[in-house]
Design an enzyme around this catalytic site. Sequence first.
Site, PDB file in Angstrom:
ATOM      1  N   HIS A 167       0.949  -1.089  -0.155  1.00  0.00           N
ATOM      2  CA  HIS A 167       0.027  -0.076   0.064  1.00  0.00           C
ATOM      3  C   HIS A 167       1.032   1.348   0.048  1.00  0.00           C
ATOM      4  O   HIS A 167       1.599   1.234   0.913  1.00  0.00           O
ATOM      5  CB  HIS A 167      -1.095  -0.074   1.235  1.00  0.00           C
ATOM      6  CG  HIS A 167      -1.753   1.170   1.131  1.00  0.00           C
ATOM      7  ND1 HIS A 167      -3.044   0.912   0.709  1.00  0.00           N
ATOM      8  CD2 HIS A 167      -1.790   2.454   1.508  1.00  0.00           C
ATOM      9  CE1 HIS A 167      -3.809   2.127   0.721  1.00  0.00           C
ATOM     10  NE2 HIS A 167      -2.990   3.119   1.204  1.00  0.00           N
ATOM     11  N   CYS A 168       0.656   2.098  -0.977  1.00  0.00           N
ATOM     12  CA  CYS A 168       1.759   3.254  -1.214  1.00  0.00           C
ATOM     13  C   CYS A 168       0.955   4.601  -0.754  1.00  0.00           C
ATOM     14  O   CYS A 168       0.151   5.149  -1.560  1.00  0.00           O
ATOM     15  CB  CYS A 168       2.037   3.242  -2.467  1.00  0.00           C
ATOM     16  SG  CYS A 168       2.904   4.665  -2.873  1.00  0.00           S
ATOM     17  N   PRO A 169       1.668   5.318   0.330  1.00  0.00           N
ATOM     18  CA  PRO A 169       0.678   6.477   0.698  1.00  0.00           C
ATOM     19  C   PRO A 169       0.951   7.534  -0.344  1.00  0.00           C
ATOM     20  O   PRO A 169       0.024   8.404  -0.399  1.00  0.00           O
ATOM     21  CB  PRO A 169       1.401   6.963   2.002  1.00  0.00           C
ATOM     22  CG  PRO A 169       2.414   5.873   1.992  1.00  0.00           C
ATOM     23  CD  PRO A 169       2.319   4.860   1.242  1.00  0.00           C
ATOM     24  N   ASN A 207      -2.054   7.046  -2.408  1.00  0.00           N
ATOM     25  CA  ASN A 207      -3.065   7.001  -1.442  1.00  0.00           C
ATOM     26  C   ASN A 207      -3.880   5.510  -2.177  1.00  0.00           C
ATOM     27  O   ASN A 207      -5.026   5.749  -2.205  1.00  0.00           O
ATOM     28  CB  ASN A 207      -3.861   7.963  -1.633  1.00  0.00           C
ATOM     29  CG  ASN A 207      -5.103   7.911  -0.607  1.00  0.00           C
ATOM     30  OD1 ASN A 207      -4.948   7.258   0.629  1.00  0.00           O
ATOM     31  ND2 ASN A 207      -6.183   8.498  -0.805  1.00  0.00           N
ATOM     32  N   ASN A 208      -3.076   4.660  -2.268  1.00  0.00           N
ATOM     33  CA  ASN A 208      -3.795   3.363  -3.095  1.00  0.00           C
ATOM     34  C   ASN A 208      -2.876   2.363  -2.957  1.00  0.00           C
ATOM     35  O   ASN A 208      -1.687   2.239  -2.543  1.00  0.00           O
ATOM     36  CB  ASN A 208      -3.968   3.552  -4.471  1.00  0.00           C
ATOM     37  CG  ASN A 208      -4.977   2.884  -5.123  1.00  0.00           C
ATOM     38  OD1 ASN A 208      -5.727   1.964  -4.437  1.00  0.00           O
ATOM     39  ND2 ASN A 208      -5.346   3.151  -6.506  1.00  0.00           N
TER      40      ASN A 208
END
Length: 265
Positions: free
Chosen positions: A124-126, A129-130
């Site tokens: 999950h990559c901030p 945001n997905n």
Amino acid sequence: MPVFRKDPCGITCIILTYCAIFYADYVVINWIILQTMRNSLWGAVHVLFFNTVIFLTIMSHLRAVLSDPGIVPLPQSRIDFSDMHSGGEQNNDWTVCARCEMYRPPRAHHCRICQRCIRRMDHHCPWINNCVGEWNQKYFLQFLMYVGVLAFYAIFLIAYSWLKDCHDCAKDMITKQGRVLHTVILTMESILFGMFVVAILFDQMQAIFTDETAVEQVKKQGPYRAHRPKMVLLREVCGRGDPALWVFPCTSSPKNLEPAFTMVA
Ligand SMILES: [Zn+2]
Ligand SMILES: [Zn+2]
């Protein structure tokens, strides 16, 4: 269907990303090109090229942010867990997600932030945001690549503007100090983000070529299938289109590469 998560960390990272991109554009145009290349055709060429890369960065970012990363649809009815021990006709590669209370296809993992299972979830990559998963990894890789290009391009322009013999540069102190200040900040920003994206891009390519996502590396579940050609592995991420078009955020996602796993009734 566009997905956008109300995750404060993700939203902060997205705002930071756009601030960094627009600040770089402001410094390049206002403090580098207009100060040192005002009377040369190269100034116009660099403004055009730099803004084209910015456009592609934003396009790939938006697609990575808004695409469905491969959310496994929830079944119409909850599964009856008492069936699990009786064997049933379940395909062995399918696993059960206790949180979603459903069967999920091979390589799908549950994301605590998205609160859903994601097909071939990487992480999950901030910054987008997905989740980075089967259907949006291509856009994530494009975004990393364009940020890398922007960072190196900015460093090149900064170095060039300071090294070249400048006749039309402003001579007054205030302008000169402004130019020094903004180019130093942009240099630091470019080195920081440039190194960051190159490191992640390297990790991502390694994960693709070893056929093992970040989640699987942690859980020691991979490599999923042994020794497949690199082109086949790349195609799974980038889709069926012409490889020459893989770098553009306008071609179709790999979603259409293989028929979706049929949901188990
Ligand atoms: Zn789940
Ligand atoms: Zn997620």
